[in-house]
Design an enzyme around this catalytic site. Structure first.
Site, short mmCIF file in Angstrom:
data_model
loop_
_atom_site.label_atom_id
_atom_site.label_comp_id
_atom_site.label_asym_id
_atom_site.label_seq_id
_atom_site.Cartn_x
_atom_site.Cartn_y
_atom_site.Cartn_z
N LYS A 134 51.41 30.66 34.23
CA LYS A 134 51.76 30.43 35.86
C LYS A 134 53.34 30.71 36.03
CE LYS A 134 48.36 27.48 36.86
NZ LYS A 134 47.11 27.99 37.87
N ARG A 184 37.10 27.20 34.86
CA ARG A 184 35.46 27.71 34.62
C ARG A 184 34.96 27.38 32.76
NH1 ARG A 184 36.59 32.43 37.65
NH2 ARG A 184 38.28 30.92 38.31
#
Ligand code: BES
Ligand code: MN
Ligand code: ZN
Length: 497
Positions: free
Chosen positions: A279, A353
């Site tokens: 990120k 996920r």
């Protein structure tokens, strides 16, 4: 903070502050009118002088009012009487708590709970008030060398009801509101702790401590056990980190033995750097909140255990860091999930996920009556819904309705987003059964689509709380959401069965 709920005439008993409401244009609410009679018109006089209009958000503090046993009288503007609904009630309470907390009063009697508000009942108003009071007193100072705030003066709050017949409902509401406040504070603490303290191991310890205190069954699966279960997807996220991953399982069995449990599955990424798909640095600190789903599961379990709710619930928390270590998963790597399905990991920052899918497959063994997963899953959900409501996805409309209703009742709302088959195509992979990302369009939906492939065996709701679990900016901090929604969902289920 201590609470009680009573039916008493305002100002008749000794306390630091008596709090009553005034509607717009200066109309006294019933408790305010009673107080005014006892005070021989002192309140009406203050209103007449123009010091209190009754507009929402306004307050007036009076000292040493003659003929009244309380040291202070606090008037709270309630706005228009006909629009005094649940939301207005909560704002009035928040205003009242802020104002009384600014005084030196150690005890207060709040008479706002005795007022009709929307379609609410006394249990709701007393419960909400207790929770709001606990929220107003919440501070996170355990990482500071010394406290910045003076200890709150307010120690004891009495919440009143109008009719003696309301006593039982008021008392139940109070107990539930207090328990919810405690559950939220617990979730907030876990969220606010930094990533170097709140690691997967820390979450596991917190779960064990909670279990000990409330007699819950806690099991912590280590890496080797996850390997045996074939949780290749969950473990692929942990590869880049030196912190060992944990799969935390907590059972609360307050219901009948043969009752199928509700499973709560919470994303427990204790820090999300993005992994190899690193990120950007700006605001990356906020990724310590990426375990807020896990925190909400633990907070909800604490709340319902304190309430002794007659229901069975199992909490399942996949906990790991997402780090770019030398063994970290690389874009293009393919892993096998516990379900047997294979995934091409095109972006290691879609790690939520990847850990949830194996936790969802693990949930199958409990034959749950319903599964709710809670995850700070996508930035796209924040773009879609902002910080007001959580995103809700479901494979069962009745369950979706039930969860949405719990959100409304607790004023911790969610919004139903689509999960149509057409979106599934975005997850196509040339090399594995599917990919873990679906491109920029509808990012919150394709994340839910990914999860839906692991939820065929049960009724399921997915809550994306990326926008609601914490606040950024000056008020940076965990919100404790969606503990109110989840707790209300379980309360409603427990009383309907
Ligand atoms: N934890 C983040 C989601 C997130 C981002 C929550 C910003 C709150 C604020 C999640 O693991 C993530 O990184 N998601 C990616 C997915 C993308 C790579 C498909 C995102 O939303 O950018
Ligand atoms: Mn991520
Ligand atoms: Zn994440």
């Amino acid at each position: 903070m201590e609470f009680s709920t009573k039916s008493i005439a305002p100002g008749s008993t000794k306390s630091g502050c008596v709090i009553v409401g005034v509607f717009e244009t200066g109309k006294l609410s019933a408790p305010a009118a009673a107080l005014d009679r006892a005070a021989k018109g002192a309140l009406a006089k203050a209103i007449k002088s123009g010091d209190m209009t009754g507009r929402a958000g306004t307050t007036l503090l009076l000292h040493g009012v003659a003929h009244i046993a309380c040291e202070r009288v606090l008037l709270i503007g309630l706005g228009a009487e006909k629009s005094f609904n649940e939301k207005a009630f909560r704002s009035a309470l928040t205003t009242a708590l802020r104002a009384v907390n600014a005084t030196g009063a150690a005890t207060a009697e709040i008479h706002l709970t005795a007022l009709a508000a929307g379609t609410s009942d006394i249990g709701w108003r007393v419960g909400q008030s207790a929770t709001l009071a606990i929220e107003s007193a919440y501070r996170f100072e355990q990482m500071k060398s010394k406290s910045e705030n003076l200890p709150a003066a307010l120690k004891q709050i009495t919440l009143t009801y109008a009719q003696a017949s309301e006593r039982k409902d008021a008392e139940r509401g109070l107990a539930q509101g207090i328990a919810l406040g405690h559950g939220m504070s617990f979730a907030k603490d876990l969220g606010n702790l930094p990533g170097n303290v709140c690691t997967p191991a820390y979450l596991a310890k917190a779960a064990q401590a909670l279990g000990k205190r409330h007699k819950l069954k806690v099991k912590v699966l280590e890496r080797a056990e996850m390997q045996k279960l074939g949780m290749g997807s969950l473990l692929s996220v942990a590869r880049g980190s030196a912190e060992p991953p944990k799969l935390i399982v907590i059972e609360y069995n307050g219901g009948p033995k043969n009752q199928k449990p509700v499973a709560l599955v919470g994303k427990g990424v204790t820090f999300d750097t993005g992994g190899t798909s690193l990120k950007p640095a700006g605001e990356m600190d906020e990724m310590k909140y990426d375990m807020s789903g896990a925190g909400s599961v633990l907070g909800t379990l604490k709340a319902i255990a304190e309430m002794r709710l007659p229901i069975n619930v199992v909490g399942i928390i996949p906990a790991t860091e997402n780090m770019p270590g030398s063994r970290a998963t690389k874009p293009g790597d393919i892993v096998k999930t516990m379900s047997g399905l294979t995934v091409e990991i095109l972006n290691t920052d879609s790690e939520g996920r990847l850990i949830l899918c194996d936790a969802l497959t693990y949930a199958e063994r409990y034959e749950p009556s319903a599964v709710i997963d809670i995850a700070t899953l996508t930035g796209a959900c924040v773009i879609a819904l902002g910080h007001v409501v959580s995103g809700l996805f479901a494979n069962d409309d009745a369950l979706a309705k039930e969860v949405l209703a719990a959100g409304e009742a607790s004023q911790d709302r969610a919004w139903h987003l689509p999960l149509h088959d057409e979106y599934q195509e975005q997850l196509k992979s040339n090399f594995a059964d599917f990919a873990n990302i679906g491109g920029r369009p509808a990012g919150a939906v394709t994340a839910a689509c990914y999860l839906s492939r692991f939820t065929k065996k049960f009724k399921w709701v997915h809550l994306d709380v990326a926008g609601t679990a914490w606040k950024s900016g000056k008020e940076k901090g965990s919100t404790g959401r969606p503990v109110p929604l989840l707790t209300q969902f379980l309360i409603a289920r427990a009383s309907n069965r």
